[in-house]
Design an enzyme around this catalytic site. Sequence first.
Site, PDB file in Angstrom:
ATOM      1  N   ASP A 129      45.510  11.905  49.516  1.00  9.97           N
ATOM      2  CA  ASP A 129      46.199  12.555  50.636  1.00  9.97           C
ATOM      3  C   ASP A 129      45.413  13.719  51.215  1.00  9.97           C
ATOM      4  O   ASP A 129      45.356  13.897  52.435  1.00  9.97           O
ATOM      5  CB  ASP A 129      47.584  13.051  50.191  1.00  9.97           C
ATOM      6  CG  ASP A 129      48.622  11.935  50.197  1.00  9.97           C
ATOM      7  OD1 ASP A 129      48.302  10.849  50.732  1.00  9.97           O
ATOM      8  OD2 ASP A 129      49.724  12.134  49.667  1.00  9.97           O
ATOM      9  N   LYS A 132      42.632  12.431  53.430  1.00 14.68           N
ATOM     10  CA  LYS A 132      43.118  11.817  54.668  1.00 14.68           C
ATOM     11  C   LYS A 132      43.716  12.842  55.627  1.00 14.68           C
ATOM     12  O   LYS A 132      43.483  12.776  56.835  1.00 14.68           O
ATOM     13  CB  LYS A 132      44.155  10.740  54.339  1.00 14.68           C
ATOM     14  CG  LYS A 132      43.565   9.491  53.719  1.00 14.68           C
ATOM     15  CD  LYS A 132      44.602   8.401  53.527  1.00 14.68           C
ATOM     16  CE  LYS A 132      45.513   8.680  52.356  1.00 14.68           C
ATOM     17  NZ  LYS A 132      46.392   7.525  52.029  1.00 14.68           N
ATOM     18  N   TYR A 293      43.491  29.272  51.731  1.00 12.78           N
ATOM     19  CA  TYR A 293      44.126  30.411  52.385  1.00 12.78           C
ATOM     20  C   TYR A 293      43.114  31.443  52.870  1.00 12.78           C
ATOM     21  O   TYR A 293      43.367  32.175  53.827  1.00 12.78           O
ATOM     22  CB  TYR A 293      45.160  31.057  51.451  1.00 12.78           C
ATOM     23  CG  TYR A 293      46.567  30.734  51.876  1.00 12.78           C
ATOM     24  CD1 TYR A 293      47.051  29.435  51.742  1.00 12.78           C
ATOM     25  CD2 TYR A 293      47.399  31.680  52.460  1.00 12.78           C
ATOM     26  CE1 TYR A 293      48.326  29.110  52.165  1.00 12.78           C
ATOM     27  CE2 TYR A 293      48.669  31.361  52.890  1.00 12.78           C
ATOM     28  CZ  TYR A 293      49.128  30.069  52.741  1.00 12.78           C
ATOM     29  OH  TYR A 293      50.380  29.755  53.183  1.00 12.78           O
ATOM     30  N   LYS A 296      42.157  30.904  56.529  1.00 12.07           N
ATOM     31  CA  LYS A 296      43.144  31.050  57.602  1.00 12.07           C
ATOM     32  C   LYS A 296      42.764  32.217  58.509  1.00 12.07           C
ATOM     33  O   LYS A 296      42.258  33.248  58.064  1.00 12.07           O
ATOM     34  CB  LYS A 296      44.543  31.244  57.010  1.00 12.07           C
ATOM     35  CG  LYS A 296      45.074  29.967  56.359  1.00 12.07           C
ATOM     36  CD  LYS A 296      46.526  30.057  56.012  1.00 12.07           C
ATOM     37  CE  LYS A 296      47.046  28.733  55.453  1.00 12.07           C
ATOM     38  NZ  LYS A 296      47.079  27.654  56.453  1.00 12.07           N
ATOM     39  N   GLU A 330      58.311  28.360  51.259  1.00  9.71           N
ATOM     40  CA  GLU A 330      58.354  27.014  51.815  1.00  9.71           C
ATOM     41  C   GLU A 330      59.801  26.566  51.886  1.00  9.71           C
ATOM     42  O   GLU A 330      60.601  26.883  50.986  1.00  9.71           O
ATOM     43  CB  GLU A 330      57.540  26.039  50.951  1.00  9.71           C
ATOM     44  CG  GLU A 330      56.053  26.290  51.013  1.00  9.71           C
ATOM     45  CD  GLU A 330      55.245  25.335  50.140  1.00  9.71           C
ATOM     46  OE1 GLU A 330      54.060  25.125  50.440  1.00  9.71           O
ATOM     47  OE2 GLU A 330      55.820  24.806  49.162  1.00  9.71           O
ATOM     48  N   ASP A 349      50.177  28.078  41.013  1.00  7.43           N
ATOM     49  CA  ASP A 349      49.927  27.324  42.248  1.00  7.43           C
ATOM     50  C   ASP A 349      49.708  28.233  43.457  1.00  7.43           C
ATOM     51  O   ASP A 349      48.878  27.938  44.323  1.00  7.43           O
ATOM     52  CB  ASP A 349      51.104  26.376  42.518  1.00  7.43           C
ATOM     53  CG  ASP A 349      50.771  25.313  43.549  1.00  7.43           C
ATOM     54  OD1 ASP A 349      49.636  24.801  43.526  1.00  7.43           O
ATOM     55  OD2 ASP A 349      51.630  25.002  44.384  1.00  7.43           O
ATOM     56  N   HIS A 354      46.169  32.157  45.981  1.00  3.96           N
ATOM     57  CA  HIS A 354      46.364  32.517  47.387  1.00  3.96           C
ATOM     58  C   HIS A 354      46.728  33.995  47.570  1.00  3.96           C
ATOM     59  O   HIS A 354      46.053  34.739  48.286  1.00  3.96           O
ATOM     60  CB  HIS A 354      47.477  31.668  48.016  1.00  3.96           C
ATOM     61  CG  HIS A 354      47.196  30.202  48.034  1.00  3.96           C
ATOM     62  ND1 HIS A 354      45.929  29.683  48.001  1.00  3.96           N
ATOM     63  CD2 HIS A 354      48.037  29.130  48.084  1.00  3.96           C
ATOM     64  CE1 HIS A 354      46.001  28.357  48.046  1.00  3.96           C
ATOM     65  NE2 HIS A 354      47.265  28.003  48.086  1.00  3.96           N
ATOM     66  N   LYS A 447      55.914  37.675  46.340  1.00  2.89           N
ATOM     67  CA  LYS A 447      57.073  36.782  46.273  1.00  2.89           C
ATOM     68  C   LYS A 447      56.648  35.416  46.786  1.00  2.89           C
ATOM     69  O   LYS A 447      56.096  35.309  47.891  1.00  2.89           O
ATOM     70  CB  LYS A 447      58.228  37.347  47.109  1.00  2.89           C
ATOM     71  CG  LYS A 447      59.486  36.509  47.043  1.00  2.89           C
ATOM     72  CD  LYS A 447      60.686  37.250  47.659  1.00  2.89           C
ATOM     73  CE  LYS A 447      60.541  37.469  49.145  1.00  2.89           C
ATOM     74  NZ  LYS A 447      61.803  37.965  49.755  1.00  2.89           N
TER      75      LYS A 447
END
Length: 605
Positions: A129, A132, A293, A296, A330, A349, A354, A447
């Site tokens: 994924d 792609k 990140y 960005k 999210e 994660d 990040h 957070k």
Amino acid sequence: MATLSSTSCRSYATPLPPPPSSSSSSSSSHAPPPSLCGRRHQRIALSSIPRRFCSAKVSSRFHGKCFTSAVHMQDGAVAPAPIENETPFKKLTEGLVSATSSEECKDAAAFSNNNGSTVSITVVGASGDLAKKKIFPALFALYYEDCLPEHFTIFGYARTKMTDEELRNMISKTLTCRIDKRENCGEKMDQFLKRCFYHSGQYDSQENFAQLDKKMKEHEAGRVSNRLFYLSIPPNIFIEAVRCASLSASSGNGWTRVIVEKPFGRDSESSAALTKALKQYLEEDQIFRIDHYLGKELVENLSVLRFSNLIFEPLWSRQYIRNVQLIFSEDFGTEGRGGYFDHYGIIRDIMQNHLLQILALFAMETPVSLDAEDIRNEKVKVLRSMRPMSLEDVVIGQYKSHTKGGITYPAYTDDNTVPKDSLTPTFAAAALFIDNARWDGVPFLMKAGKALHNKRAEIRVQFRHVPGNLYNRNIGTDLDQATNELVIRVQPDEAIYLKINNKVPGLGMRLDRSNLNLHYAARYSKEIPDAYERLLLDAIEGERRLFIRSDELNAAWSLFTPVLKELEEKRIIPEYYPYGSRGPVGAHYLAARYKVRWGDLGMEQ
């Protein structure tokens, strides 16, 4: 005045030619010897092209002290280079204005061709994924903007059996053109797809990688071969893939680089073991640990905002800043990724990479230059200055099932790939401190969570209240209402805005909270490039500023590993929160302990 060109791709600092002079000795005194320019001049590398070949411009980056800061003026004069005893801050601010053009990308590509070199990019794990949805579209975007060299080839490598044509059909479904340039989209897409090839093989097979090497040599056609491998594969097969690629498919006469995706281990020990194993086959400067990140737009703009605006740098300390908040949310759950996520959790994660990387960029001291090593040195200093985390400064949560508007949203453990008794946190909040002169006592609150009420990533800087404020009666006793706040919204709908107190028009004295707002969509007509585009281009050019160095990674893990082990050994039960809510109540108590209110609660912006 200095002439700036339109922005599209990028240019790099380069020594400007001396002004016209009849004296050859005068001319030679201005231009540095070519052999001194470029930190890796001994390699035939694409990374050296933008630095030494592109036309002279005001640059966004300096790569080594042989580059001057002179700027051609419209009247033909040359602005003098800064003297050596200037402060690092002044040197940085003089180098932060960017001027690039798509023509320079074309020139650099032509130079690469004339220099007899080519770039082969291999996406290992091409059927996945990430490849792609992100890697192939990013490579096409670079090609569309003329940022790739004339001679380049892209190879997909995976275990899946597939032909070249099947690969092209697969990736063509995810390719898009820039919103402001669609006139030749189909033509460019066809040209790009003709450069894409596929080779099926095992990740631990030297023989299969040797076959890939043979294919690459056929397309390189005797040119100097530069090779980039992007490991878009699970971390448990990193080492075998690197071993086989290094032994069987490395470049014999150019550079070889490997992009490694996170996670970089689960803790200090596994991360150190991974680094040690990688360094059996690669040098440190060949390893590009990617954290998307850092690519960005608003994260890269952090140093520009601070170091090129005089109003911010003097305020960037404990004297004026009350707290800093790094918020990631999210509005969806694991959605089929539960098996992977359950092994790592939200702290590994999101927080350990990040958010911590953004914190280091935000809090670092002024680097000596914009060179990659100078910036990464300062980030490491921040990480090593951070106070060890304690369990009482961490709150964890896990989302549970919730029905809203007639729709029932699943709990984390409803995911078939997640154990029913899983205690893996899908939410975490933490208070961190940097024990140095600039930031002593300032809480940095993090957070991060899934299945929350919205999707966003932002940095919120809350300033101290005005001492002896004359307008307290008009504002009230709420310090959060009276103080200024700088908000850097990383995604979505990128923006930078400053909250100020302002008088409401009228005969009375009534104060209001207003925003000084830089909204990117309204200010800039061009589409913001995806983070993977910037990072892939940097890797091709050998620019390491936005990639993570091994000692930086060690410092990050040493901060989080003790609290992660304690959470798992004591089997701390997470606080449950409804899917689509603002997260556990415990996060608000954590902030209140340091007299802080989360800035995203009002959502008035």
